[in-house]
Write a protein that holds these residues in place. Sequence first.
Motif, PDB file in Angstrom:
ATOM      1  N   SER A  26       0.832  -1.223  -0.057  1.00 61.74           N
ATOM      2  CA  SER A  26      -0.098  -0.201  -0.092  1.00 61.74           C
ATOM      3  C   SER A  26       0.950   1.215   0.007  1.00 61.74           C
ATOM      4  CB  SER A  26      -0.971   0.017   1.212  1.00 61.74           C
ATOM      5  OG  SER A  26      -1.845  -1.039   1.257  1.00 61.74           O
ATOM      6  N   ALA A  28       0.911   5.731  -0.185  1.00 62.46           N
ATOM      7  CA  ALA A  28       0.349   6.931  -0.212  1.00 62.46           C
ATOM      8  C   ALA A  28       1.026   7.647  -1.192  1.00 62.46           C
ATOM      9  CB  ALA A  28       0.577   7.609   1.101  1.00 62.46           C
ATOM     10  N   LEU A  29       0.201   8.204  -1.959  1.00 67.64           N
ATOM     11  CA  LEU A  29       0.556   9.189  -3.299  1.00 67.64           C
ATOM     12  C   LEU A  29       0.810  10.506  -2.904  1.00 67.64           C
ATOM     13  CD1 LEU A  29      -1.545   7.595  -5.965  1.00 67.64           C
ATOM     14  CD2 LEU A  29       0.852   7.039  -5.396  1.00 67.64           C
ATOM     15  N   THR A  31      -0.803  12.973  -4.307  1.00 68.13           N
ATOM     16  CA  THR A  31      -2.159  13.570  -4.044  1.00 68.13           C
ATOM     17  C   THR A  31      -2.842  13.215  -2.727  1.00 68.13           C
ATOM     18  OG1 THR A  31      -2.927  11.631  -5.219  1.00 68.13           O
ATOM     19  CG2 THR A  31      -2.038  13.273  -6.468  1.00 68.13           C
ATOM     20  N   GLY A  32      -2.442  12.457  -1.949  1.00 64.92           N
ATOM     21  CA  GLY A  32      -3.128  12.236  -0.774  1.00 64.92           C
ATOM     22  C   GLY A  32      -3.894  10.859  -1.003  1.00 64.92           C
ATOM     23  N   GLU A  33      -4.060  10.129  -2.163  1.00 63.91           N
ATOM     24  CA  GLU A  33      -4.467   8.922  -2.427  1.00 63.91           C
ATOM     25  C   GLU A  33      -3.720   7.952  -1.644  1.00 63.91           C
ATOM     26  OE1 GLU A  33      -6.626   8.572  -6.374  1.00 63.91           O
ATOM     27  OE2 GLU A  33      -4.814  10.085  -6.815  1.00 63.91           O
ATOM     28  N   LEU A  34      -4.396   6.940  -1.252  1.00 63.47           N
ATOM     29  CA  LEU A  34      -3.891   5.631  -0.571  1.00 63.47           C
ATOM     30  C   LEU A  34      -4.248   4.421  -1.540  1.00 63.47           C
ATOM     31  CD1 LEU A  34      -2.377   4.320   1.755  1.00 63.47           C
ATOM     32  CD2 LEU A  34      -4.476   3.645   2.650  1.00 63.47           C
ATOM     33  N   VAL A  35      -3.218   3.837  -2.216  1.00 65.38           N
ATOM     34  CA  VAL A  35      -3.469   2.854  -3.291  1.00 65.38           C
ATOM     35  C   VAL A  35      -2.827   1.364  -2.600  1.00 65.38           C
ATOM     36  CG1 VAL A  35      -2.785   2.141  -5.706  1.00 65.38           C
ATOM     37  CG2 VAL A  35      -3.018   4.794  -4.986  1.00 65.38           C
ATOM     38  N   ARG A  36      -3.527   0.338  -2.845  1.00 63.97           N
ATOM     39  CA  ARG A  36      -3.115  -0.915  -2.908  1.00 63.97           C
ATOM     40  C   ARG A  36      -2.893  -1.698  -4.302  1.00 63.97           C
ATOM     41  NH1 ARG A  36      -0.990  -4.308   1.138  1.00 63.97           N
ATOM     42  NH2 ARG A  36      -0.917  -5.987   0.091  1.00 63.97           N
ATOM     43  N   THR A  37      -1.726  -2.061  -4.377  1.00 70.79           N
ATOM     44  CA  THR A  37      -1.388  -2.834  -5.465  1.00 70.79           C
ATOM     45  C   THR A  37      -0.799  -4.398  -5.043  1.00 70.79           C
ATOM     46  OG1 THR A  37       0.054  -2.836  -7.386  1.00 70.79           O
ATOM     47  CG2 THR A  37       1.065  -1.957  -5.352  1.00 70.79           C
ATOM     48  N   GLY A  62       5.870   7.418  -3.690  1.00 74.11           N
ATOM     49  CA  GLY A  62       5.086   7.536  -2.966  1.00 74.11           C
ATOM     50  C   GLY A  62       5.488   6.966  -1.681  1.00 74.11           C
TER      51      GLY A  62
END
Length: 244
Positions: A26, A28-29, A31-37, A62
Motif C-alpha cells: 500500500s 500513499a501518493l 495527491t493524498g490517495e492511498l493505493v493498494r497494489t 509515494g
Amino acid sequence: GMVARDAYSAQRFLYGSVPDVLLGASVALATGELVRTGSRCVKNVSGYAVHRLLVGSWGTLGLITDVTLRTRPVPEVVRCLVLDWGGAQLARIAGDLLSDLSSERLQPASIHVAPRSVLGRAAQDAAGVLLVGLEGLSEEVACLESEVLMRAAKLGLKHTDTICEDAALDLYTKLSAAAEAGFSVTGGLQRLCSFRDSADADCAIVLDIAAGALFVNPPGRPAELRPVLEAQCAGAGLTLTQQP
C-alpha cells in the motif's frame, strides 16, 4: 525502508531479493490517495506487478505504508563453510562451484568471496576466502554440508573452518553492510573475477558469486576512486553503480 531502497541480503541465493518476496504493498501518493497494489497470495497472475516498481524507488513514487511479504520458516541451523582455494584460478573455481551448487537438490543460502578481515583475521594474503552459507533443518543442513565439502574437495578447495549460528548471522550482517557501501559492479562471473584480481589492494571487495555482483569499498573518499573504477568497468564490459 528495505523495500524503498531495495536492500541487499547476503542470503538472497536461497531467499531471493526484495522483488522476489514482495507480494503486495500500500502506498500513499503525493495527491493524498492511498493505493493498494499486488495481492496477499503467492500465485497471482492478473494485472501488472505495479508493486515491484516501488522496489528501489527511494520514496519518489509515494510513501509505502504497508507491505505483504512471502515468508519462510526460521531455519533450525545456520552455518557458513570457510573454504580456501589456494593458488587456483578463482574464475574457474567460482564457475564450477556455482554450477555444482545450482541444482534443485543443492541450495546453499549464499556463496561469497570476501577478505579475511570479515572473519576478524589478519590478511595473510590478497586471495581472501570463499564462504558458503547453509540454512535449514538440521538433517537437511548436515546432508548439504557433506555434499558441498565433497564437491569442494574435487575442485581443490580446502575446508578451513565452519562458522555456526550467531557467529554466522553476524557474518551475514557484515557481508550485507559491505554491499550497501561504496560501489557495486555487475556483469558476467568471469569478468567480475578478473576485475577483482586487478582492483586496488587497499579496497575491501566482496564478490557475491550467486548474484553476479561485486561490491567495492574504497578506504578513502569514493569520489576519488570513481573515475578509475568507471574506466576499468568500461574496458571490461561491466556496469558500475555507486551506492546512495
